[in-house]
Design an enzyme around this catalytic site. Structure first.
Site, PDB file in Angstrom:
ATOM      1  N   GLN A 187      -0.170 -13.817   6.487  1.00 51.83           N
ATOM      2  CA  GLN A 187       1.249 -14.337   7.060  1.00 51.83           C
ATOM      3  C   GLN A 187       2.114 -14.053   6.251  1.00 51.83           C
ATOM      4  O   GLN A 187       3.366 -13.107   7.294  1.00 51.83           O
ATOM      5  CB  GLN A 187       1.162 -15.866   6.534  1.00 51.83           C
ATOM      6  N   THR A 212       2.574 -29.297   6.231  1.00 57.06           N
ATOM      7  CA  THR A 212       1.966 -29.172   5.340  1.00 57.06           C
ATOM      8  C   THR A 212       3.004 -29.882   4.724  1.00 57.06           C
ATOM      9  O   THR A 212       4.705 -29.825   4.377  1.00 57.06           O
ATOM     10  CB  THR A 212       2.751 -28.271   3.783  1.00 57.06           C
ATOM     11  N   ASP A 231      -4.715 -27.849   7.084  1.00 57.49           N
ATOM     12  CA  ASP A 231      -4.280 -26.059   8.402  1.00 57.49           C
ATOM     13  C   ASP A 231      -4.526 -24.820   7.383  1.00 57.49           C
ATOM     14  O   ASP A 231      -3.107 -24.367   6.903  1.00 57.49           O
ATOM     15  CB  ASP A 231      -2.676 -26.214   8.734  1.00 57.49           C
ATOM     16  N   HIS A 267       8.820 -28.776   1.495  1.00 56.26           N
ATOM     17  CA  HIS A 267       7.859 -27.531   1.454  1.00 56.26           C
ATOM     18  C   HIS A 267       8.784 -26.299   2.189  1.00 56.26           C
ATOM     19  O   HIS A 267       8.159 -25.750   1.624  1.00 56.26           O
ATOM     20  CB  HIS A 267       6.410 -28.401   2.862  1.00 56.26           C
ATOM     21  N   TYR A 325       7.400 -28.343  10.763  1.00 56.11           N
ATOM     22  CA  TYR A 325       7.906 -27.636   9.691  1.00 56.11           C
ATOM     23  C   TYR A 325       8.601 -29.284   8.977  1.00 56.11           C
ATOM     24  O   TYR A 325       9.019 -28.945   8.401  1.00 56.11           O
ATOM     25  CB  TYR A 325       8.026 -26.715   9.908  1.00 56.11           C
TER      26      TYR A 325
HETATM   27 MN    MN Z   1       0.837 -26.181   9.011  1.00 55.79          MN
END
Ligand code: MN
Length: 429
Positions: free
Chosen positions: A250, A359, A243, A142, A137
């Site tokens: 989520q 991301t 992805d 992001h 992450y």
């Molecule tokens: Mn991902």
């Protein structure tokens, strides 16, 4: 050992179109099915797939310590486990075989017929058997955007984020090669306002995530850690990585243990692994890290890579629209920092493990790496070239990811990472 394969002045006797992602300086590794229904390990130059199993059988790798069947396998895991010295010897040799000045293979019609295929004659398969998949992450932009959208704009970045390369363990079973169609997932969503029962059905907020993933060799034993200075020696190469994410699933499931069914239904990778060696010319300075990370994560030198990344949406039978232009260099945590952190507790890393970057969003609105951010959770729909609009991905949309690195001398790329979204399967309950 010198990476002679990277010589920018080298030319091949194979015809390569200008601006190809696969000049002779790239020499990626992949696995493909030939017209004779044989699975083999190969490389790509221009629009030609090269059968490394056949090259090896015909003696072109003489003098390099390789087992006889190293390329006659359906994954690259064993070759990757041979380590960096072998990867370098093989890549350098391939460059020599296809060098414009070398007639050994060029002048043998019989050998060429066994070794060289046109890309349209082969089917690309998954290049590795992915034992474990970890998703990080690592883009600050992001994490800040998602924190603002899902939690609190005032405290978007959680207090651990600037100290830890945050990650989670994903599913390797749903990693698929470019071109594999993706079924819209079904799942639970947050109860509607004023009700207590969750929603259930096909995701209404299907998204892409623009990522890259690196593939490792066997690096450490259980209980040992990889020092940050040695981490890059364990990285074989990189692929583009979409992805896929279902934002509504989520948002309901992620507390308290994090990503689960909204994430693990599919991830699409580009089929050619571009080696870290090939990307050497594209190193750039790491992002400034403030506060300074703990000593085991501190690193001198250039460990970020300048790789242009792009995402496009192509509705059925329509032209595509590029919706995002980002860059791998925007990652806050480097790959070496991710590996050093991943193993600081003694977690072993194996050959063929895949590490997603998370991301990769840049500083500007057109560089955000997901629809969630680009449309700000659907508030600002994207306008497409065909006149349509998108808040998230529609059924039958094809998502195309591309990536390349370029300097004054050469340009090498990853090809395309494509997936088409099919409607959800019918469901009764
Ligand atoms: Mn991902």
């Amino acid at each position: 050992m010198k990476i002679t394969a990277n010589n920018p002045n080298r030319k091949s006797w194979l015809k390569i179109t200008p601006n190809s992602d696969f000049p002779i300086q790239n020499i990626p590794f992949g696995v493909f099915l030939t017209r004779d229904d044989i699975i083999t390990i190969g490389t790509r130059i221009g629009d030609y797939a090269i059968d490394l199993g056949a090259l090896h059988q015909l003696g072109y790798f003489d003098g390099i310590p390789l087992t006889d069947d190293i390329f006659l396998q359906d994954t690259l895991n064993d070759f990757i486990a041979d380590g960096r010295k072998t990867w370098r010897l093989v890549r350098n040799r391939i460059a020599d075989i296809f060098d414009v000045t070398n007639g050994q293979l060029r002048d043998s019609a019989e050998h060429k017929d066994k070794i060289i295929f046109r890309m349209e004659e082969v089917e690309m398969l998954l290049p590795v058997s992915v034992g474990d998949y970890t998703d990080f992450y690592a883009s600050k932009e992001h994490a800040t955007n998602v924190g603002s959208l899902f939690r609190d704009p005032e405290n978007a970045l959680l207090p651990n984020w600037l100290h830890i390369p945050i990650g989670y363990h994903g599913r390797s079973s749903s990693i698929v090669p470019s071109g594999t169609p993706i079924r819209r997932p079904i799942g639970q969503t947050k109860p509607a306002e004023g009700t207590n029962t969750p929603g259930f059905g096909p995701s209404k907020a299907l998204d892409f995530e623009l990522e890259m993933a690196f593939i490792t060799t066997v690096a450490n034993d259980l209980g040992d850690r990889i020092p940050i200075e040695e981490a890059e020696d364990s990285i074989f190469g990189l692929v583009l990585f979409n992805d896929w994410s279902a934002r509504d699933i989520q948002a309901w499931e992620y507390v308290p243990l994090g990503p689960f069914l909204g994430k693990n239904f599919a991830s699409t990778i580009s089929p050619w692994i571009v080696t870290l060696d090939a990307l050497e010319p594209f190193r750039v300075n790491n992002p400034k890290q403030e506060p300074k990370p703990l000593p085991y994560l501190q690193q001198a030198g250039k460990h970020s890579f300048d790789i242009n990344l792009q995402m496009a949406i192509m509705p059925e039978d329509k032209e595509e629209t590029v919706v995002c232009n980002s860059n791998f260099k925007y990652m806050y945590w480097t790959m070496a920092q991710q590996l050093a952190h991943h193993t600081v507790n003694g977690c072993p890393i194996e050959s063929g493990d895949m590490m997603g970057s998370g991301t990769i969003s840049g500083p500007t609105k057109d560089s955000f790496g997901s629809m969630l951010e680009l449309t700000w959770r659907g508030q600002n729909p994207l306008k497409l070239n065909d006149g349509g609009e998108r808040k998230f991905i529609d059924d039958n949309d094809t998502i195309i990811m591309r990536g390349y690195a370029k300097n004054d001398e050469i340009r090498i790329g990853f090809g395309e990472c494509i997936g088409k979204i099919l409607p959800a399967t019918e469901f009764k309950k």
